[in-house]
Design an enzyme around this catalytic site. Structure first.
Site, PDB file in Angstrom:
ATOM      1  N   LEU A 108       5.048  -2.714  -0.821  1.00 31.32           N
ATOM      2  CA  LEU A 108       4.988  -2.635   0.628  1.00 31.32           C
ATOM      3  C   LEU A 108       3.967  -1.556   0.964  1.00 31.32           C
ATOM      4  O   LEU A 108       3.918  -0.521   0.297  1.00 31.32           O
ATOM      5  CB  LEU A 108       6.353  -2.270   1.229  1.00 31.32           C
ATOM      6  N   ASP A 109       3.156  -1.781   1.997  1.00 32.36           N
ATOM      7  CA  ASP A 109       2.155  -0.761   2.316  1.00 32.36           C
ATOM      8  C   ASP A 109       2.819   0.465   2.928  1.00 32.36           C
ATOM      9  O   ASP A 109       3.995   0.463   3.276  1.00 32.36           O
ATOM     10  CB  ASP A 109       1.048  -1.330   3.210  1.00 32.36           C
ATOM     11  N   ILE A 110       2.057   1.525   3.052  1.00 27.60           N
ATOM     12  CA  ILE A 110       2.612   2.813   3.455  1.00 27.60           C
ATOM     13  C   ILE A 110       3.273   2.771   4.832  1.00 27.60           C
ATOM     14  O   ILE A 110       4.223   3.514   5.102  1.00 27.60           O
ATOM     15  CB  ILE A 110       1.506   3.900   3.421  1.00 27.60           C
ATOM     16  N   ASN A 111       2.835   1.878   5.718  1.00 29.65           N
ATOM     17  CA  ASN A 111       3.391   1.786   7.067  1.00 29.65           C
ATOM     18  C   ASN A 111       4.477   0.728   7.211  1.00 29.65           C
ATOM     19  O   ASN A 111       4.928   0.460   8.323  1.00 29.65           O
ATOM     20  CB  ASN A 111       2.267   1.500   8.065  1.00 29.65           C
TER      21      ASN A 111
END
Length: 285
Positions: A108-111
């Site tokens: 999952l991306d950081i955001n």
């Protein structure tokens, strides 16, 4: 037992996912019987295998045991083991392992927050991530902007992105009105920022994004952001059945391991979830 591909044997031993093992073999980090291995090599359980000079214990499929963790990832954590910028990683709060390591099932991306699976079995991780398994992921997404029926139709039929055609298999309105609304969406792939890019292709901004399901595993309500739980034998069986893998045995834990895991859980501070507190009404599988 017949010979098997080296990367598959290493993955089953919990060293890493099959794809990661392929990269390690190509980089010359793996040796078999004292010789540097090549991609495509096949080995038996009697072979002497080492990674970075350290011997690896090979396990037959029938004796394979594994653990699976469900983690509720917060925004701000990165999905790497070590971050050169010193940011928090999704591995920081997981229980410590002896003789193995946690393998992340996708990223999952950081955001993006929400459900992230980890396992000690590389073959299980590989099958759960591989596109041929056709496993759908479900997300709760808050969008800012006007959403029309025509837009939803396009997103379900398919939109051409820079890396190919992409689409949601289902879209359901969840909550909100006006220009800030929550939707639950499902898709069959895990391409980089795919959910965000699909909405952005329609000139709609994604302000919150949370994964709430991966295949047959849903995010439990009792798992706060920043905390994890260990899945049981039933959930492990369901995952193996989902990817047509012979059922694995859940690795038993000692009393010392249980206490250590409990201490680590208490240190994980629950964080506030961004999703609206309503009953779930997402896409049907």
């Amino acid at each position: 037992m017949n010979d098997e591909k080296l990367q598959k044997v290493l993955a089953r031993a919990g060293i890493g996912s099959r794809r990661e093992m392929e990269r390690w073999i190509e980089a010359g980090r793996v040796s078999v019987d004292g010789k540097v291995a090549s991609l495509g090599d096949r080995v038996s359980l009697e072979a002497s295998v080492s990674v970075d000079g350290r011997a690896v214990k090979l396990n037959p499929q029938a004796d394979s045991q594994c653990r699976v963790i469900l983690y509720n990832k917060p925004v701000g954590e990165v999905c790497t083991r070590q971050d050169p910028e010193g940011r928090a990683t999704v591995f920081d709060k997981l229980p410590k392992l002896k003789g193995g390591r946690w393998i992340s099932v996708g990223r999952l991306d950081i955001n993006t927050s929400g459900l992230l699976l980890f396992t000690t079995d590389g073959e299980l991780a590989n099958r759960l991530m591989h596109p041929s398994s056709g496993i759908d992921r479900e997300y709760a997404v808050r969008v800012h902007g006007e959403v029309t029926e025509e837009m939803i139709k396009r997103l379900k039929e398919g939109v051409l992105l820079e890396d190919g055609l992409a689409r949601f298999t289902d879209i359901q309105h969840f909550d909100g009105s006006g220009r800030n609304q929550w939707y639950h969406v499902a898709l069959m792939e895990g391409r980089n920022r795919e959910v965000r890019r699909l909405w952005e292709s329609q000139d709609v901004e994604v302000s919150r994004l949370k994964r709430v399901r991966y295949g047959c595993i849903f995010m439990p309500k009792q798992v706060a952001v920043g905390q994890w739980i260990e899945l049981g034998q039933k959930e492990l069986n369901d995952l193996c059945d989902l990817v047509e893998l012979p059922r694995l045995k859940l690795a038993p834990k000692t009393l010392e391991q249980l206490k250590a895991d409990q201490r680590r859980q208490r240190k994980a501070r629950p964080q506030q979830s961004a999703e609206p507190k309503r009953g779930r009404r997402g896409p049907r599988r």
